[in-house]
Design an enzyme around this catalytic site. Structure first.
Site, PDB file in Angstrom:
ATOM      1  N   LEU B  58       1.010  -1.165  -0.100  1.00 34.79           N
ATOM      2  CA  LEU B  58       0.199  -0.020   0.099  1.00 34.79           C
ATOM      3  C   LEU B  58       1.012   1.101  -0.057  1.00 34.79           C
ATOM      4  CD1 LEU B  58      -3.045  -0.029   2.394  1.00 34.79           C
ATOM      5  CD2 LEU B  58      -2.428   2.107   1.200  1.00 34.79           C
ATOM      6  N   ALA B  59       1.493   1.713  -1.252  1.00 38.47           N
ATOM      7  CA  ALA B  59       2.323   2.617  -1.199  1.00 38.47           C
ATOM      8  C   ALA B  59       2.357   3.219  -2.758  1.00 38.47           C
ATOM      9  CB  ALA B  59       3.721   2.092  -0.872  1.00 38.47           C
ATOM     10  N   GLU B  60       1.837   4.560  -2.950  1.00 41.48           N
ATOM     11  CA  GLU B  60       1.599   4.965  -4.206  1.00 41.48           C
ATOM     12  C   GLU B  60       2.955   5.347  -4.977  1.00 41.48           C
ATOM     13  OE1 GLU B  60      -0.371   5.649  -1.505  1.00 41.48           O
ATOM     14  OE2 GLU B  60      -2.214   4.635  -2.270  1.00 41.48           O
ATOM     15  N   GLN B  82      -5.613   3.294  -6.659  1.00 32.38           N
ATOM     16  CA  GLN B  82      -7.078   2.789  -6.428  1.00 32.38           C
ATOM     17  C   GLN B  82      -8.133   3.851  -6.754  1.00 32.38           C
ATOM     18  OE1 GLN B  82      -8.096   0.818  -2.545  1.00 32.38           O
ATOM     19  NE2 GLN B  82      -7.606  -1.084  -3.924  1.00 32.38           N
ATOM     20  N   PHE B  83      -7.833   4.977  -6.125  1.00 32.47           N
ATOM     21  CA  PHE B  83      -8.645   6.207  -6.501  1.00 32.47           C
ATOM     22  C   PHE B  83      -7.943   7.389  -6.814  1.00 32.47           C
ATOM     23  CE2 PHE B  83     -11.361   3.508  -3.855  1.00 32.47           C
ATOM     24  CZ  PHE B  83     -12.634   3.707  -4.438  1.00 32.47           C
ATOM     25  N   ALA B  84      -8.357   8.172  -7.658  1.00 36.59           N
ATOM     26  CA  ALA B  84      -7.472   9.341  -8.120  1.00 36.59           C
ATOM     27  C   ALA B  84      -7.030  10.282  -6.810  1.00 36.59           C
ATOM     28  CB  ALA B  84      -8.231  10.204  -9.394  1.00 36.59           C
ATOM     29  N   ILE B  87      -3.508   9.603  -5.551  1.00 37.02           N
ATOM     30  CA  ILE B  87      -2.504   9.830  -6.401  1.00 37.02           C
ATOM     31  C   ILE B  87      -1.258  10.571  -5.993  1.00 37.02           C
ATOM     32  CG2 ILE B  87      -3.048  11.684  -7.960  1.00 37.02           C
ATOM     33  CD1 ILE B  87      -2.205   9.733 -10.533  1.00 37.02           C
ATOM     34  N   HIS B 129     -13.326  10.238  -2.128  1.00 37.36           N
ATOM     35  CA  HIS B 129     -13.414   9.126  -3.244  1.00 37.36           C
ATOM     36  C   HIS B 129     -14.189   9.765  -4.396  1.00 37.36           C
ATOM     37  CE1 HIS B 129     -12.895   6.768   0.478  1.00 37.36           C
ATOM     38  NE2 HIS B 129     -12.381   5.720  -0.232  1.00 37.36           N
TER      39      HIS B 129
END
Lengths: 331, 327
Positions: B58-60, B82-84, B87, B129
């Protein structure tokens, strides 16, 4: 210093290591002179870290392995094939600069044919690029490794943690080499991290950790060689901390006044080039005439590279619009 | 041709490219075993293996940064955020690295990555979200920002994005995933990046928009057509770099322009569209440029009346169209 034979190096290897260290030092010193003479706007140095860089580079396969370096790595990229002329063309921001076409400040290494990934100035981003390259090697079943380097200050960045965590999870063939020169510009290690050895963090990432004397190229060679073996054998990543010395100010724009004169003088006793030369004399690997010949040879090489780069034209003004996208130049 | 959803069209594009090119791989949170929180990547791990459809930590920044490294080595990674809204931890890798690799190496290196992310509101997603983040990335040369409005465009543009040799941000409207369905060309199908598309021809006014607002604008135009109003809808499809030619052509033709985005009004992609029209079409305009967008509040609220107040919908667009028609 470790005994070079005991780590598997020949006398000729030692001579080649010394040559790369010295050539890089001479290039670096010349760039400072050119900066102080008003001919180069900026220099950032490898001085004092050549042993770490050449020791590491020597343990890799230049044909197969990939570097994701940081701005002090002149000796490392020189070992990988960056030529003195290429270094000087970049320093002068002249046409034909393979690293960036005159776009980036010097010290932002890049050269695809020598497997040197392009670097930006935002520190530690390069760690993830090496990890991504290593993921590619795993995906494609290739026996290659990616080496990334960084200063100890960069270990405070999130990308360091994110990248090593991922490399640990997937046992990726990546080597992360911290060139710990004890200063992030002016900030000393005790204000950067609380752990005694940064290499101890390897445990938290489920990978091998090593702590070596960065002024000893043989010690670094031994550690990186072993790391490479583990990497290509599917045993995963390594975090190596090489304790090193920064002999210059951070850059040509830094006065180094946060370090006492006494401290700076004492650092010279740890100059890895001097230590290496002493070792070679002591072990009878080379004599005075060999050292003199090398000095003379490099004097000419550095002079010619400087002259050729200085005489080269600048990129054209409108070249600033090129290479934004593949299909069209912008503007 | 069977009718498929916007979501299925995106899945089709991923499957098609993974089947065709071994260098294409997917990485992101929950994209593997679960098949993504929206199920866009469902079945792909089973078909192509864990390494080519990988569940990342879990690390963008790691997702994008490692994709960049692999891309520089010749792979074609498709990273999913997963969701903009999430980002942002990866923006340093996107803006400082991906966008600049070709330029800073003078073309020696390039970075063919795609970053997919669901964006947009109207699904009770609240502040984190629902956001439209495209404007954050739409003033950075080196990047391409693509937002499809139909299932066919979604498939064709995603295949083009994967084959593109530069970094592409691909924002998918999450409310469109299951709402929009149409017949989509099977097999190899591409839509060019950088080209806007006239989704409805008209002579009276031009509506320039993108994303889900294209469908909403078409609904509103259809209603008004019953009263004899003839409205042109131009879908930007690529919001950066903009297709200036198509914008100028349509604005000059009708002389009346309404710009619609679900993003906040100030500093949105439409601000630049407006500047292009002002610079190039001033003497062809018969009315001031009009904008319809989200209000300038930090993000979309959760409670339904407030959410509706933020969201653009066909009623709001119809009202604004009438205002412009009557100007």
């Amino acid at each position: 210093m470790k005994n070079h034979e005991e780590v598997g190096l020949t006398d000729d290897d030692v001579k080649e290591m010394y040559r790369t260290m010295l050539l890089s030092r001479k290039l670096d010193e010349r760039m400072w002179l050119l900066n102080r003479a008003g001919k180069l706007p900026f220099v950032i140095s490898c001085q004092g870290q050549e042993a770490t860089q050449v020791g590491a580079g020597f343990a890799l396969d230049r044909e197969e392995d990939v570097l994701s370096p940081y701005y002090r790595d002149l000796a490392l990229v020189t070992h990988f094939g960056m030529t003195p002329l290429e270094t000087m063309l970049s320093a002068f921001a002249k046409e034909g600069d393979i690293q960036s076409g005159g776009r980036q400040m010097p010290g932002h290494f890049s050269k695809k044919t020598n497997n040197i990934l392009s670097q930006g100035s935002a520190v530690t981003t390069q760690v993830l690029h090496a990890v991504g390259a290593a993921y590619k090697f795993k995906l494609d079943g290739e026996k290659r490794v990616a080496l990334t380097t960084l200063g100890e200050g960069s270990t405070s960045q999130g990308d360091f943690h994110e990248g090593l965590n991922f490399a640990g999870v997937h046992k990726l063939p990546v080597i992360c080499l911290i060139e710990n020169n004890k200063y992030a510009i002016s900030v000393p290690t005790h204000l950067q991290y609380a752990v005694e050895k940064l290499s101890a963090r390897a445990h938290g990432y489920g990978m091998h950790g090593d702590h070596v004397d960065g002024n000893d190229p043989f010690a670094v060679y031994e550690a990186v060689k072993a790391a490479r073996e583990r990497a290509v054998n599917g045993e995963g990543a390594s975090l190596i901390e090489a304790m090193s010395t920064r002999l210059t100010a951070h850059s040509s724009d830094d006065d180094d006044a946060y370090r006492t004169l006494e401290e700076r003088e004492k650092n010279k006793e740890e100059d890895c080039l001097v230590l290496m030369k002493d070792y070679m004399v002591e072990k009878d690997i080379a004599d005075d005439s060999w050292f003199l010949d090398v000095e003379e040879e490099f004097k000419v090489i550095v002079k010619d590279a400087t002259k050729d780069a200085e005489n080269a034209p600048y990129p054209k003004a409108e070249d600033a619009l090129k290479n934004v996208y593949e299909e069209a130049n912008n503007g | 041709m069977a009718k498929i959803s916007y979501l299925q069209a995106i899945s089709n594009a991923l499957d098609h490219e993974m089947g065709k090119d071994e260098d294409v791989f997917i990485l992101g949170e929950d994209v593997g075993k679960k098949g993504g929180v929206f199920k866009v990547t469902a079945g792909l791990q089973e078909k192509y293996g864990e390494l080519r459809c990988m569940d990342t930590p879990l690390a963008e920044s790691n997702i994008v940064g490692t994709a960049i490294g692999a891309a520089m080595m010749g792979k074609r990674p498709v990273a999913e955020i997963q969701f903009a809204d999430y980002i942002l931890p990866a923006t340093n890798q996107i803006l400082s690295e991906a966008a600049k690799i070709r330029y800073r190496s003078n073309g020696d290196w390039n970075c063919p990555i795609v970053i997919r992310a669901p964006f947009g509101g109207g699904i009770h997603g609240a502040l984190y979200h629902s956001q439209s983040v495209e404007a954050l990335f739409s003033s950075t040369p080196g990047l391409k920002v693509v937002i499809p409005s139909t299932p066919s465009d979604a498939k064709g543009l995603l295949i083009s994005a994967i084959r593109d040799n530069d970094p592409v941000l691909f924002f998918e409207h999450k409310k469109a995933y299951r709402l929009l369905k149409e017949e989509v060309p099977e097999g190899d199908y591409t839509v060019p990046i950088g080209k806007a598309d006239v989704k409805r021809k008209g002579e009276d006014i031009t509506v320039i928009t993108y994303g889900l607002c294209v469908n909403y604008s078409l609904q509103a135009a259809e209603r008004l057509s019953k009263d004899g109003h003839d409205i042109e809808i131009l879908d930007l499809r690529t919001v950066y770099p903009l297709d200036k030619e198509s914008i100028i052509e349509s604005a000059s033709k009708t002389g009346k322009v309404l710009l619609v985005t679900e993003d906040n009004l100030e500093g949105s992609v439409m601000s630049e569209v407006s500047a292009i029209i002002a610079e190039n079409c001033l003497y062809d305009l018969d009315a001031p440029i009009m904008r319809l967008a989200g209000p300038d509040v930090p993000a979309m609220p959760y409670s339904p009346l407030m959410e509706d107040h933020f969201m653009v919908n066909p009623d709001k667009i119809e009202k604004k169209m009438l205002e412009l028609l009557e100007h």
